[in-house]
Scaffold this motif. Structure first.
Motif, short mmCIF file in Angstrom:
data_model
loop_
_atom_site.label_atom_id
_atom_site.label_comp_id
_atom_site.label_asym_id
_atom_site.label_seq_id
_atom_site.Cartn_x
_atom_site.Cartn_y
_atom_site.Cartn_z
N ALA A 23 0.82 -1.20 0.00
CA ALA A 23 0.00 0.00 0.00
C ALA A 23 0.86 1.25 0.00
O ALA A 23 1.75 1.40 0.84
N THR A 24 0.61 2.13 -0.96
CA THR A 24 1.19 3.49 -0.89
C THR A 24 0.04 4.43 -1.24
O THR A 24 -0.35 4.51 -2.40
N PHE A 25 -0.50 5.09 -0.24
CA PHE A 25 -1.63 5.99 -0.48
C PHE A 25 -1.35 6.78 -1.77
O PHE A 25 -0.35 7.47 -1.87
N GLN A 98 -6.66 -2.01 0.67
CA GLN A 98 -6.40 -1.86 2.10
C GLN A 98 -7.60 -1.16 2.73
O GLN A 98 -7.94 -0.03 2.38
N HIS A 163 -6.05 -2.98 7.89
CA HIS A 163 -4.93 -2.20 8.43
C HIS A 163 -4.90 -2.31 9.95
O HIS A 163 -5.68 -1.67 10.64
N HIS A 166 0.59 0.80 12.33
CA HIS A 166 0.97 2.22 12.27
C HIS A 166 0.15 3.12 13.19
O HIS A 166 0.03 4.32 12.94
N LYS A 216 -2.47 -6.30 7.78
CA LYS A 216 -1.14 -5.71 7.91
C LYS A 216 -0.96 -5.36 9.38
O LYS A 216 -1.59 -4.41 9.88
N PHE A 263 9.60 3.23 7.60
CA PHE A 263 10.37 3.24 6.34
C PHE A 263 11.85 2.94 6.54
O PHE A 263 12.44 2.21 5.78
N TYR A 301 14.89 -4.78 6.35
CA TYR A 301 15.12 -4.32 7.73
C TYR A 301 14.12 -4.88 8.74
O TYR A 301 14.33 -4.76 9.94
N LEU A 320 7.77 -7.71 4.44
CA LEU A 320 7.75 -6.33 3.95
C LEU A 320 8.91 -5.57 4.58
O LEU A 320 9.40 -5.95 5.64
N GLY A 322 12.00 -2.88 2.97
CA GLY A 322 13.34 -2.90 2.40
C GLY A 322 13.65 -4.12 1.56
O GLY A 322 14.81 -4.53 1.48
N MET A 342 6.60 -4.92 -1.60
CA MET A 342 7.51 -3.80 -1.85
C MET A 342 6.69 -2.54 -2.07
O MET A 342 5.69 -2.57 -2.80
N ALA A 343 7.16 -1.44 -1.50
CA ALA A 343 6.49 -0.16 -1.74
C ALA A 343 7.41 0.76 -2.54
O ALA A 343 7.23 0.94 -3.74
N ARG A 344 8.44 1.31 -1.88
CA ARG A 344 9.25 2.35 -2.54
C ARG A 344 9.97 1.85 -3.78
O ARG A 344 10.06 2.57 -4.78
N ILE A 376 2.57 12.09 -0.84
CA ILE A 376 1.20 11.61 -0.59
C ILE A 376 0.23 12.77 -0.36
O ILE A 376 -0.98 12.57 -0.34
C1 LIG Z 1 4.50 7.08 -0.46
C2 LIG Z 1 4.13 6.01 0.52
C3 LIG Z 1 2.80 5.88 0.93
C4 LIG Z 1 2.42 4.88 1.84
N1 LIG Z 1 1.10 4.72 2.17
C5 LIG Z 1 0.73 3.68 2.96
C6 LIG Z 1 -0.63 3.40 3.22
O1 LIG Z 1 -1.54 4.06 2.71
N2 LIG Z 1 -0.92 2.36 4.04
C7 LIG Z 1 0.06 1.59 4.61
O2 LIG Z 1 -0.24 0.65 5.35
N3 LIG Z 1 1.36 1.80 4.37
C8 LIG Z 1 1.71 2.82 3.54
N4 LIG Z 1 3.03 3.01 3.26
C9 LIG Z 1 4.05 2.10 3.85
C10 LIG Z 1 4.40 0.97 2.89
O3 LIG Z 1 3.28 0.14 2.61
C11 LIG Z 1 5.51 0.07 3.49
O4 LIG Z 1 5.02 -0.44 4.73
C12 LIG Z 1 6.82 0.81 3.73
O5 LIG Z 1 7.09 1.75 2.70
C13 LIG Z 1 8.00 -0.17 3.81
O6 LIG Z 1 8.12 -0.90 2.60
P1 LIG Z 1 9.29 -0.58 1.51
O7 LIG Z 1 10.60 -0.67 2.24
O8 LIG Z 1 9.14 -1.65 0.47
O9 LIG Z 1 9.06 0.79 0.98
C14 LIG Z 1 3.42 4.01 2.36
C15 LIG Z 1 4.75 4.14 1.93
C16 LIG Z 1 5.10 5.12 1.01
C17 LIG Z 1 6.54 5.19 0.56
#
Ligand SMILES: Cc1cc2nc3c(=O)[nH]c(=O)nc-3n(C[C@H](O)[C@H](O)[C@H](O)COP(=O)(O)O)c2cc1C
Length: 386
Positions: A23-25, A98, A163, A166, A216, A263, A301, A320, A322, A342-344, A376
């Motif tokens: 999830a990345t909003f 989500q 969810h 967080h 999550k 993050f 991580y 999840l 890194g 993966m997000a980023r 975001i």
């Molecule tokens: C731009 C952005 C927006 C995010 N929005 C959400 C979200 O809406 N809900 C959520 O549970 N996590 C959100 N996350 C967290 C990611 O889902 C993830 O838990 C976190 O980035 C670690 O994963 P990564 O190392 O692959 O980036 C967001 C992360 C980023 C970078």
């Protein structure tokens, strides 16, 4: 066949490979309405080769939105989301959404509705105090999860992700620091976990085996006195025992009290402060370094913590945090994780899965500078490539 690119069952759903877009909003729903930009965002990820993409964030009720530009799942939004699931399916991927309630993280000023919390405390984003969630509120929110999950199934989603992280509402209830209640929802862990367990049960009862139900879950709030790994393993075991979720995605950190722990990597304080409306922006400029406490980035991580869960549970788990390389994916699957998320690394390169499939030595271009995070508030993207 390469295990990373082999299909997997997730409850009743089949996912074509083991890579999930976390999830990345998206910031693609102004006024809470589905737009073409949201459809294209997920089409790109599906075409880029993920097994499943996750639409985020979808609140179950109006006050559960993070702010007024987040969706809350009602029939009109569900009709719009059908265009997202169609586009994702056309590209061969599965779609998850989500579902959550932002609770104390909600911006009450933007929503023009009080934010709900296990108690009354100050939220610097909305510059308002949360409202104490009564048992009637919790009954309503729990039922809303069931309704939203049913709408998600009708909109063509293959899975929902609840969810539980967080310090959003359910995670705030899990926290012994934020939840000081003395009713059925506070005190000992089985009371603090009641909301999570009731929500999972309600969602499972609503969707049966039509779609997969995942959650999550915070392994650790990374906040002194907050929800930690010992308690989290117990909550995960209860969820497993109840049979209400098909998989857990493991996360850490607190949007409310320790966001950078979600993050790790650089804290873009200036960019965050610029993204916020005054006076929260001013506050961030002054106290940003303390609030956005930095942690060094390490590949995978969260793996050390997640191993505890793998050792103690039989439930499918999604690693999840890194995950950026094929070798990390191989390690995760070899250690018994069923999928990786993966997000980023996918924000900068949505086609990374396809490229890794062609050449497993490909290195991610993500430098975990975290400049994507403050986007975001406008249009979620990687500003390094834009
Ligand atoms: C731009 C952005 C927006 C995010 N929005 C959400 C979200 O809406 N809900 C959520 O549970 N996590 C959100 N996350 C967290 C990611 O889902 C993830 O838990 C976190 O980035 C670690 O994963 P990564 O190392 O692959 O980036 C967001 C992360 C980023 C970078």
């Amino acid at each position: 066949m390469d295990p990373v690119f082999s299909p997997v069952r997730l409850g009743p759903a089949t996912v074509r490979n083991r890579i999930v877009k976390a999830a990345t909003f998206e910031a693609a729903t102004p006024g809470g309405v589905v737009t073409d930009r949201l459809v294209e965002f997920h089409r790109r990820h599906a075409e880029g080769g993920v097994g499943m993409t996750t639409v985020a964030f979808c609140a179950v009720s109006p006050e559960g939105r993070t702010d007024r530009d987040a969706m809350w799942l009602h029939p009109e939004v569900a009709a719009g989301l059908r265009t997202v699931t169609d586009a994702v399916h056309e590209a061969g991927a599965a779609a998850s959404v989500q579902l959550g309630h932002a609770g104390p993280v909600a911006n009450a000023r933007s929503n023009q509705l009080p934010a709900l919390g296990p108690g009354r405390f100050f939220n610097p984003l909305g510059m308002r105090r949360t409202r104490f969630a009564t048992e009637a509120d919790l009954t309503r929110v729990t039922a809303a999860y069931g309704t939203a999950a049913l709408l998600a199934a009708d909109a063509g989603f293959d899975a929902v992700e609840l969810h539980f992280g967080h310090n959003y509402l359910i995670s705030a209830f899990l926290s012994p620091l934020l939840n000081r209640r003395d009713d059925r929802y506070g005190g000992p862990l089985h009371n603090r976990a009641r909301l999570a367990l009731e929500v999972a049960r309600t969602v499972r009862e609503a969707v049966g085996d039509r779609i997969a139900v995942t959650a999550k879950l915070n392994m650790d709030d990374r906040v002194r006195g907050g929800f930690g790994i010992e308690e989290s393993v117990q909550v995960a075991a209860w969820l497993q025992e109840a049979g209400t979720v098909d998989a857990l995605k493991l996360t850490a950190g607190s949007s409310l009290l320790n966001p950078m722990a979600i993050f790790t990597g650089d804290a873009p304080v200036r960019e965050f402060a610029a993204a916020f409306p005054k006076p929260a922006g001013w506050g961030l400029r002054v106290s940003g370094r303390a609030f956005l406490r930095e942690y060094p980035f390490r590949e995978a991580y969260l793996l050390d913590r997640a191993r505890r869960f793998r050792a103690e549970l039989s439930l499918p788990l999604i690693l999840l945090g890194g995950v950026t390389s094929k070798s990390t994916m191989d390690t995760a699957l070899a250690e018994g994780f069923d999928l990786v998320a993966m997000a980023r690394a996918l924000l900068i390169e949505p086609d990374l899965p396809a490229r890794l499939r062609a050449d497993p030595t490909v290195q991610s271009r993500c430098t975990h500078c975290n400049l994507c995070v403050p986007t975001i508030y406008t249009r979620t993207h990687c500003p390094v490539t834009a």
